[in-house]
Design a protein around this motif. Structure first.
Motif, PDB file in Angstrom:
ATOM      1  N   GLY A   9      57.114  41.185  44.891  1.00  0.00           N
ATOM      2  CA  GLY A   9      56.997  39.966  44.251  1.00  0.00           C
ATOM      3  C   GLY A   9      55.714  39.732  43.486  1.00  0.00           C
ATOM      4  O   GLY A   9      55.644  39.226  42.348  1.00  0.00           O
ATOM      5  N   TYR A  13      56.697  39.334  39.632  1.00  0.00           N
ATOM      6  CA  TYR A  13      56.689  37.823  39.383  1.00  0.00           C
ATOM      7  C   TYR A  13      56.076  37.842  37.786  1.00  0.00           C
ATOM      8  O   TYR A  13      56.695  37.018  36.870  1.00  0.00           O
ATOM      9  CB  TYR A  13      56.004  37.153  40.063  1.00  0.00           C
ATOM     10  N   LEU A  16      59.017  38.821  35.435  1.00  0.00           N
ATOM     11  CA  LEU A  16      59.829  37.651  35.294  1.00  0.00           C
ATOM     12  C   LEU A  16      59.446  36.589  34.602  1.00  0.00           C
ATOM     13  O   LEU A  16      60.242  36.097  33.676  1.00  0.00           O
ATOM     14  CB  LEU A  16      60.133  37.428  36.754  1.00  0.00           C
ATOM     15  N   MET A  17      58.089  36.221  34.847  1.00  0.00           N
ATOM     16  CA  MET A  17      57.725  35.197  33.691  1.00  0.00           C
ATOM     17  C   MET A  17      57.826  35.573  32.324  1.00  0.00           C
ATOM     18  O   MET A  17      58.063  34.665  31.287  1.00  0.00           O
ATOM     19  CB  MET A  17      56.302  34.707  34.238  1.00  0.00           C
ATOM     20  N   ASP A  20      61.141  35.207  31.194  1.00  0.00           N
ATOM     21  CA  ASP A  20      61.793  33.828  30.806  1.00  0.00           C
ATOM     22  C   ASP A  20      61.154  33.275  29.331  1.00  0.00           C
ATOM     23  O   ASP A  20      61.961  32.386  28.872  1.00  0.00           O
ATOM     24  CB  ASP A  20      61.184  32.766  31.906  1.00  0.00           C
ATOM     25  N   HIS A  38      48.719  35.485  31.687  1.00  0.00           N
ATOM     26  CA  HIS A  38      50.134  35.695  31.806  1.00  0.00           C
ATOM     27  C   HIS A  38      50.925  35.962  30.524  1.00  0.00           C
ATOM     28  O   HIS A  38      51.731  36.682  30.282  1.00  0.00           O
ATOM     29  CB  HIS A  38      51.112  34.382  32.749  1.00  0.00           C
TER      30      HIS A  38
END
Length: 229
Positions: A9, A13, A16-17, A20, A38
């Motif tokens: 994770g 993560y 994955l961000m 998106d 990020h």
């Protein structure tokens, strides 16, 4: 030393961000200053995919060539990019914080707003000012007032810099109530009409899915996961 067990994770993560963001072809991404890293990862991933699979390579795979993924820019407001806690001017205001009095919620009633601001942390200095590192609460509360009123820092200081906290807090309360009132009215209207909410969610999901399918098609095509057209 002992080896640390790092879960997937932690590594997955950020990717994955990024997915998106890139999936929906965003030009601008509203983020706080603390989230800039990020978005920088997202920009790096988009640039890397474009460099490796875009341009003539994508054209050979049947695509239009050029850039596959849009490289988004950060949208960071000039003021209030990071609003701090009402009980600690050095900590970020968070909806997950245990202390309810540390934050202003969009649905807080005027009485609750007044109580939170009345109890919020201040200091013993004379007057009010922005940017003094010894006065994080002053900067934070003045910034909230600036955001709620739409004033510039100069306009805020011209109005309140000579005030004491006891004089400023009621003014800040009134500004918060006035700013949030129309938002709360619209919120209540929407919550009272579930059919309308469902229609908005449905149309939004359809539009988002169409964009996602277009982006996914381009990436699969450029990377060779489907036969050339």
């Amino acid at each position: 030393g002992e080896e640390a067990n790092v879960g997937l994770g932690l590594l997955g993560y950020p990717v994955l961000m990024a997915s998106d963001i890139l999936l929906y072809d965003a030009d601008l991404v509203p983020v706080g200053e603390d989230q800039r890293q990020h978005l920088e990862l997202t920009r790096d991933i988009a640039g890397r995919i474009n460099d490796i699979y875009g341009g003539k390579k994508w054209k050979k795979m049947g695509g239009r060539g050029g850039r596959i993924l849009k490289v988004p820019e950060a949208l960071i407001p000039p003021a209030g990019a990071r609003v701090m806690s009402l009980v600690d001017g050095t900590s970020k205001m968070s909806k997950s914080a245990e202390a309810e009095g540390s934050r202003l919620n969009l649905t807080d009633t005027p009485d609750i707003i007044a109580r939170k601001i009345k109890r919020c942390k201040t200091d013993q200095f004379e007057g009010l000012e922005f940017g003094n590192p010894d006065r994080p609460e002053a900067t934070n509360l003045l910034t909230i007032y600036q955001l709620m009123t739409g004033m510039t820092q100069e306009e805020v200081l011209a109005e309140v810099s000579a005030m004491r906290w006891g004089d400023f807090k009621p003014i800040l309360t009134d500004a918060c109530v006035a700013h949030l009132s129309p938002i709360q009215e619209r919120y209540n209207e929407c919550m009272a009409d579930p059919a309308y909410l469902d229609s908005v969610l449905r149309s939004g999901a359809e539009a988002a899915n169409e964009q996602a399918e277009r982006t996914l098609f381009k990436v699969k095509q450029a990377m060779g996961f489907m036969p050339p057209l």
